[in-house]
Design a protein around this motif. Structure first.
Motif, PDB file in Angstrom:
ATOM      1  N   GLY A  30      18.231 -21.016   4.483  1.00  0.00           N
ATOM      2  CA  GLY A  30      17.960 -21.406   3.097  1.00  0.00           C
ATOM      3  C   GLY A  30      16.572 -20.993   2.656  1.00  0.00           C
ATOM      4  O   GLY A  30      16.381 -20.489   1.535  1.00  0.00           O
ATOM      5  N   ILE A  76      12.463 -26.670   0.111  1.00  0.00           N
ATOM      6  CA  ILE A  76      13.498 -26.216   1.034  1.00  0.00           C
ATOM      7  C   ILE A  76      13.045 -26.330   2.482  1.00  0.00           C
ATOM      8  O   ILE A  76      13.838 -26.647   3.379  1.00  0.00           O
ATOM      9  CB  ILE A  76      13.919 -24.758   0.715  1.00  0.00           C
ATOM     10  CG1 ILE A  76      15.227 -24.410   1.415  1.00  0.00           C
ATOM     11  CG2 ILE A  76      12.830 -23.776   1.049  1.00  0.00           C
ATOM     12  CD1 ILE A  76      16.432 -25.066   0.831  1.00  0.00           C
ATOM     13  N   ARG A  97      22.125 -26.670  -2.019  1.00  0.00           N
ATOM     14  CA  ARG A  97      21.300 -27.244  -0.960  1.00  0.00           C
ATOM     15  C   ARG A  97      20.482 -28.427  -1.496  1.00  0.00           C
ATOM     16  O   ARG A  97      20.383 -29.470  -0.854  1.00  0.00           O
ATOM     17  CB  ARG A  97      20.387 -26.161  -0.404  1.00  0.00           C
ATOM     18  CG  ARG A  97      19.299 -26.648   0.539  1.00  0.00           C
ATOM     19  CD  ARG A  97      19.865 -27.144   1.818  1.00  0.00           C
ATOM     20  NE  ARG A  97      18.808 -27.427   2.782  1.00  0.00           N
ATOM     21  CZ  ARG A  97      18.979 -28.089   3.895  1.00  0.00           C
ATOM     22  NH1 ARG A  97      20.172 -28.549   4.203  1.00  0.00           N
ATOM     23  NH2 ARG A  97      17.983 -28.304   4.727  1.00  0.00           N
ATOM     24  N   VAL A 127      23.041 -21.154  -3.993  1.00  0.00           N
ATOM     25  CA  VAL A 127      22.728 -21.678  -2.658  1.00  0.00           C
ATOM     26  C   VAL A 127      21.620 -22.720  -2.729  1.00  0.00           C
ATOM     27  O   VAL A 127      21.712 -23.807  -2.139  1.00  0.00           O
ATOM     28  CB  VAL A 127      22.322 -20.525  -1.718  1.00  0.00           C
ATOM     29  CG1 VAL A 127      21.769 -21.076  -0.408  1.00  0.00           C
ATOM     30  CG2 VAL A 127      23.514 -19.625  -1.447  1.00  0.00           C
TER      31      VAL A 127
END
Length: 240
Positions: A147, A30, A99, A95
């Motif tokens: 994120g 991420i 993503r 999420v």
């Protein structure tokens, strides 16, 4: 997690290692320090080497603080807003998975968005020193964005590998430290990475990292769904 309770729990080296690998993979995917280093190299283009290294260390330190606060205070934040762990796992898994799916399909779009964030801010503050922008926007949201914070809180919300609380929090803390050090290394040698890897190579690595992140997001999602199912079954059994 309550600190006194954590300190009384047994620590297993194998559990710490497994948790570290899971958390580091999720955070690395991420944060994407490899792809971000390409943009960092452009923002520091023409700057003296010592200044770039100093800035990279500052950004890594700020990133460490942001993620550690998310890990250690994540449980308190959930309690304050009366959010259940299962709800966070489901939402956090969605999420993370969404993503990761976006990064998997088009990592260059995310790269371009980060690039606009940094360069738009640079245009408005072109007379300022780079050190003034170490926290914003270089550390947050460029390196550690919403994120990354969501992933850190989701990882700290429960022990998905069956480890003790002490092993889990130690593994997470070491993973956050490793991510911060990774950011420092990648940013410090950003110029060399650009010349040796190039954008195409970085995007290939970003897609591989996105695939790992997608798997982790699905795992977090199903852990939350499993918790909801178990809670529902227990509630039904208690009904006369």
């Amino acid at each position: 997690m309550h600190l006194p309770h954590v300190l009384t729990q047994p620590v297993s080296f194998s559990d710490v290692t497994a948790i570290w690998l899971m958390a580091y993979s999720a955070l690395f995917s991420i944060v994407n320090p490899l792809g971000a280093s390409l943009i960092f190299a452009q923002t520091t283009l023409g700057r003296p080497r010592p200044q770039v290294v100093r800035l990279a260390r500052t950004v890594g330190f700020y990133s460490f603080i942001i993620l550690m606060v998310s890990v250690w205070l994540g449980g308190w934040i959930l309690s304050f807003f009366r959010i259940t762990i299962d709800a966070l796992r489901v939402s956090g898994g969605l999420v993370v998975a969404s993503r990761a799916w976006t990064l998997l399909l088009a990592p260059e779009e995310s790269e371009a968005r980060k690039e606009r964030q940094v360069f738009d801010h640079d245009t408005a503050n072109q007379d300022n020193d780079l050190g003034d922008r170490a926290f914003f926007p270089l550390a947050m949201p460029f390196t550690v964005g919403p994120g990354s914070i969501a992933v850190a809180i989701a990882l700290s919300s429960g022990r998905t590998l069956g480890a003790s609380a002490a092993s889990y929090i130690i593994g997470l803390s070491l993973a956050v430290l490793a991510i911060a050090l990774t950011v420092v290394v990648f940013y410090s040698y950003a110029e060399r990475i650009v010349s040796s890897l190039g954008r195409t190579g970085a995007r290939i690595v970003s897609r591989l990292a996105a695939l790992i992140l997608l798997c982790i997001g699905i795992q977090i999602l199903f852990a939350g769904l499993e918790g909801f199912v178990v809670s529902t079954i227990r509630h039904v059994r208690l009904i006369p």
